[in-house]
Design a protein around this motif. Structure first.
Motif, short mmCIF file in Angstrom:
data_model
loop_
_atom_site.label_atom_id
_atom_site.label_comp_id
_atom_site.label_asym_id
_atom_site.label_seq_id
_atom_site.Cartn_x
_atom_site.Cartn_y
_atom_site.Cartn_z
N LYS A 181 19.34 -6.66 -17.43
CA LYS A 181 20.05 -5.59 -18.16
C LYS A 181 20.09 -4.32 -17.32
N GLU A 182 18.99 -4.02 -16.66
CA GLU A 182 18.93 -2.81 -15.83
C GLU A 182 19.96 -2.88 -14.71
N LEU A 183 20.09 -4.03 -14.08
CA LEU A 183 21.04 -4.21 -12.99
C LEU A 183 22.48 -4.05 -13.49
N MET A 184 22.80 -4.73 -14.58
CA MET A 184 24.15 -4.67 -15.11
C MET A 184 24.51 -3.25 -15.58
N ASP A 185 23.55 -2.60 -16.25
CA ASP A 185 23.80 -1.23 -16.72
C ASP A 185 24.01 -0.28 -15.54
N ALA A 186 23.24 -0.48 -14.46
CA ALA A 186 23.35 0.38 -13.28
C ALA A 186 24.73 0.25 -12.64
N ILE A 187 25.22 -0.98 -12.54
CA ILE A 187 26.53 -1.21 -11.96
C ILE A 187 27.62 -0.57 -12.82
#
Length: 210
Positions: free
Chosen positions: A105-111
């Motif tokens: 989730k952190e990766l997707m939200d960051a992108i």
């Protein structure tokens, strides 16, 4: 949107690419291990966003410059927060600074944040960025011992900031006459004809900062 992920082949890379395809179905997700450089990275049409793992053997500086000049989104991915390249890359003001071990989730939200024009710095790296910022802001002068008194250094520092005698007097709670005496002493001790040359000499020697 076309997203290019530059990373060596691994199960992690395949998992991330799969996630990207699932989450960003309207985007074109491309992947490269860097072996086809420059054709698959900068020679053909540039991607809208590039994510570069610094462990990939590519000339990342050149790639970053090309993408930034074309106003594309640039994200770097690091596995080691002690990476010596980070200090340099923080000065590039990139769109994202990712760190190994990011949750899905952190990766997707960051992108998504980067897509919207915002910056993202992983918390594990933000403390390093803050430390660099503090170093830049805390400009430490290198003043030699025995040339000027502490008060004369204060006056010279204010001269370097463009203060006139009245401003200096107000700032240091001194009389205008006392400031004039300090300025005269500074010129004499530095062996310069006027305050402009005193400031130039001090800046050149890194005795004061602007």
């Amino acid at each position: 949107m076309k997203i290019l992920f530059v990373k060596k082949p691994s199960l992690l890379r395949e998992g991330i690419v799969q996630l990207l395809n699932q989450r960003f179905q309207e985007s074109e997700i491309c992947v490269s291990d860097g072996s086809g450089y420059p054709d698959d990275l900068i020679a053909n049409e540039l991607s809208d966003m590039i994510i570069i793992d610094l462990e990939t053997d590519v000339p990342y500086r050149e790639i970053i410059e090309v993408y930034k000049q074309c106003n594309k989104k640039v994200i770097i991915w690091v596995a080691d927060k002690e990476c010596m390249k980070l200090n340099e890359l923080f000065t590039k003001n990139l769109d994202g600074y990712f760190y190994n071990g990011m949750e899905e989730k952190e990766l997707m939200d960051a992108i998504q944040l980067v897509q919207k024009g915002k910056k993202y710095v992983h918390p594990a790296l933000s403390c390093l960025l803050l430390a660099d910022y503090v170093k830049i802001q805390q400009k430490v002068s290198k003043r030699p011992v025995g040339i000027l008194s502490n008060r004369e250094w204060e006056v010279l520092q204010l001269l370097s900031k463009g203060y006139n005698n009245i401003d200096i007097a107000t700032h240091l709670y001194l009389s205008d006459k006392t400031v004039k005496n300090y300025v005269s002493a500074i010129l004499r001790k530095l062996e310069v004809p006027d305050r402009t040359n005193a400031v130039l000499k001090a800046l050149k020697q890194k005795w004061v900062y602007v």
